[in-house]
Structures are given as structure tokens and as C-alpha cells.
Design an enzyme around this catalytic site. Sequence first.
Site, PDB file in Angstrom:
ATOM      1  N   GLU A   1       3.883  -1.503  10.448  1.00  0.00           N
ATOM      2  CA  GLU A   1       3.046  -1.786  11.623  1.00  0.00           C
ATOM      3  C   GLU A   1       1.761  -2.524  11.250  1.00  0.00           C
ATOM      4  O   GLU A   1       0.728  -2.380  11.909  1.00  0.00           O
ATOM      5  CB  GLU A   1       2.763  -0.505  12.414  1.00  0.00           C
ATOM      6  CG  GLU A   1       4.048   0.128  12.916  1.00  0.00           C
ATOM      7  CD  GLU A   1       3.905   0.894  14.212  1.00  0.00           C
ATOM      8  OE1 GLU A   1       3.001   0.595  14.989  1.00  0.00           O
ATOM      9  OE2 GLU A   1       4.744   1.777  14.432  1.00  0.00           O
TER      10      GLU A   1
ATOM     11  N   PRO B   1      13.754 -10.457   6.702  1.00  0.00           N
ATOM     12  CA  PRO B   1      13.660 -10.546   5.243  1.00  0.00           C
ATOM     13  C   PRO B   1      12.510 -11.418   4.745  1.00  0.00           C
ATOM     14  O   PRO B   1      11.907 -11.134   3.709  1.00  0.00           O
ATOM     15  CB  PRO B   1      15.024 -11.136   4.844  1.00  0.00           C
ATOM     16  CG  PRO B   1      15.952 -10.682   5.909  1.00  0.00           C
ATOM     17  CD  PRO B   1      15.142 -10.705   7.164  1.00  0.00           C
TER      18      PRO B   1
ATOM     19  N   GLY C   1      -2.898  15.542 -13.718  1.00  0.00           N
ATOM     20  CA  GLY C   1      -2.488  15.116 -15.041  1.00  0.00           C
ATOM     21  C   GLY C   1      -0.975  14.952 -15.110  1.00  0.00           C
ATOM     22  O   GLY C   1      -0.335  14.515 -14.147  1.00  0.00           O
ATOM     23  N   GLY C   2      -0.378  15.356 -16.209  1.00  0.00           N
ATOM     24  CA  GLY C   2       1.063  15.204 -16.392  1.00  0.00           C
ATOM     25  C   GLY C   2       1.890  16.011 -15.404  1.00  0.00           C
ATOM     26  O   GLY C   2       3.038  15.655 -15.111  1.00  0.00           O
TER      27      GLY C   2
END
Length: 381
Positions: free
Chosen positions: A367, A131, A343-344
Amino acid sequence: MDLLDEAMVPANAKTVKRRARTFARENIEPVAGAYFESGEYPIDIVEAAREEELVAQEISTEYGGAGRSLSEAVAAAEEFFRADAGIGLALMGQSFGTGILEQFGTPHQKETYLRSVAEGDAITGMAISEPETGSDLAGMETTAVRDGDEWVLNGEKYWIGNGVEADWILVYVRTEESDKPHDNHSMVIVPTDSDGYDAEHVPEKIGMHASKQSHITFTDCRVPHENLVGERGNGFRMVAEFFNHGRTRVAAQGIGLAAAAIEEAWEFVHEREEFGGPVSDFQSVRHDLAQMRTKFESARTLLWHTVERMESGEDAAKWSSMAKLHATETAAECAETAIRLHGGHGLFDESRIGRVYRDVRMPLIYEGVSEIQRDIIYENF
């Protein structure tokens, strides 16, 4: 347009490449979007790949595997990741860490653990990151303390492939204190049904939804002393050597993703019309595509040059780092350009380029992030 052509693929890898391509087109591409949306583990695809001998390819024939070379593994990885990165990672992760066990394990360990993976009776993984620690191998804090004929593990691992699904995990642990930071760690085999082993899937990732990463906690987890792999205190060197091959495979993942991004961009701009004509008529769009193709070919050439160097026995540290750095950054750049050209239309969850755009972020990190690769390249200049 065949971006992953066979021209630079060694002769010994062409058959596997063709098999992987056919498998990817028939079994991965049609369901890639559905698995990305559901986040389910693609066990049916894994089993189908196993039937085609496309899982656990690198385990030697002595222990029931296909005994395939690095070039064969790279050729398959390109095809899998062009089709879908999440499913590709799930397939490649079935035998993650077995290379270390085959190189450094005892005959009993190899017969017991490698054969079960090669024959499809077990899934494995390798637990390194924690962690609070990712690229710093010398800073890992999970401990294994000798207690008679057992090792007692305590600590946490994070971002671990197959941590929940696996039958056994190869775990990187601190086994002693030393004034030499590279002599502190070892590798231990931990069956996942051991008391004190607990794993849960990490929260949903930005990409590669069909692969599963886990958070593992060890609480006085006991395993037999005979589960130590190789020499005590030699874990850092084992992992560093393993990463030379691992980074090359990640480079192949990047190449597959870059190919997918270019394919999507090419198809879209030649079908889409704006201002009375095809988008591909705009010079800036053509220049974008030309730049993508140039970077792609450069990165793929470096990858296969690296494979050649490694298979000839040359020290691979800088080459694998250069290949990984160039391929994954090229994939990210190609995906960035491709989604801008869409684009969208590239922003929808169900769009392939949207998936690729998110998937490319992960190989940049695992890695070793790009900054680590640049350090390795400089140190081995």
C-alpha cells in the site's frame, strides 16, 4: 505491561477490541510459530474467526456483514498483528477490496459478491500491483478491452493476496488510452474460475508465511461487461480513495508488530543476566527500551488521531499516509532494536522476535512504500 490498552480506543470499538484480543490469545498465539514454519494457509483459524464475526467485518449489515466502523477494524488489527502478522493478514485479507465494491458497485454486484463473502461462502482479493509496477498506479499495464458484451483481460498481477484461494478478484485494469494518466484505468470483477485466469503462489517470502500472495496471469480472460465496477476510467480515483482507509489499517498492523517487538525485548532483558546482573541494569539497554516506548506511543497516538479525523469526514490522504509511515517505520525500528538486545537468541527460526523482525518488512512496502507516503504528505501539506 499492556501496550495496546483501551485508553485511546473509542467506546464503540472497545467490545470488538476485547473480542479480537481474546481470539488472538486463544487461537493465534499458540500456533503462530507452527504456521510460520509450515507456511500453510490458516483455514481453521479463518473459520474460527468467522464464527466470532471477526472476518469481513466492514461489509454492511445490508449484505450480511457486521457493518463495523474503521475504528473497530483498526482495534482488531492491532490485536491480530501483535499475535502474529501472517495469520493477521490472512484474516484481514478475506474481504480485501470489498470496500470499493460496496461504495461503487451496482445493487446486483453487491448482492451477488458481497453477500457471499460476508456469509463465508466466498473469499475475495484485489489485484493492483504488477511484476514491473508497484506504487505507480497510473503505470499499470494489464488491459481490459471491450468486445461486445464482454471484457477481455490480458496481463499479469503480482503480490496479490488470495490470488489462488479467492473465488473472485477485483482487478485494476487499463481500459483506454488518455492524455490524462489518471483516466486510463477501471475496476473489473473477475471470477477465478474464468477461462484465461491462472494463479500461482509467489516464492516463499521473508515473512508473514501464513498469508498467501500470488502471481496472476490473464490470457484472453473474458468476463461479462456487467462486471465493470463504477464508471469506466475511474479506477485510479477508486483505488486512491480506498488506500486512505487501507493505509490506516496497515498503520494498525505496524502498531501490533511494534507492540510485539517491545514485549519480547522487555521480557528478555529482564530475564537475561550478563556480567553478574540483569541485562536491564545497563543504562544503554534502558535507554533503548525508553526510545522504543516513546516512538510506539507517538505512532499509536497518531494512528488513533487519524481514525478520529477520518470518521469525522475529513480528507484523509495526508493523515493516513502519516499514520502508515510512522507506524510501520516505528515497527521496523523496534524490531531492529529488540533483535539486537536478544543477541544470538534472536536469530533462531523459532523465536518470536525473529518472526517479528522479518514480518515488519512487509507493511513497509505494501500500500505504498515510505517514499510514496512522504510524497503524499507533502502534496497534501
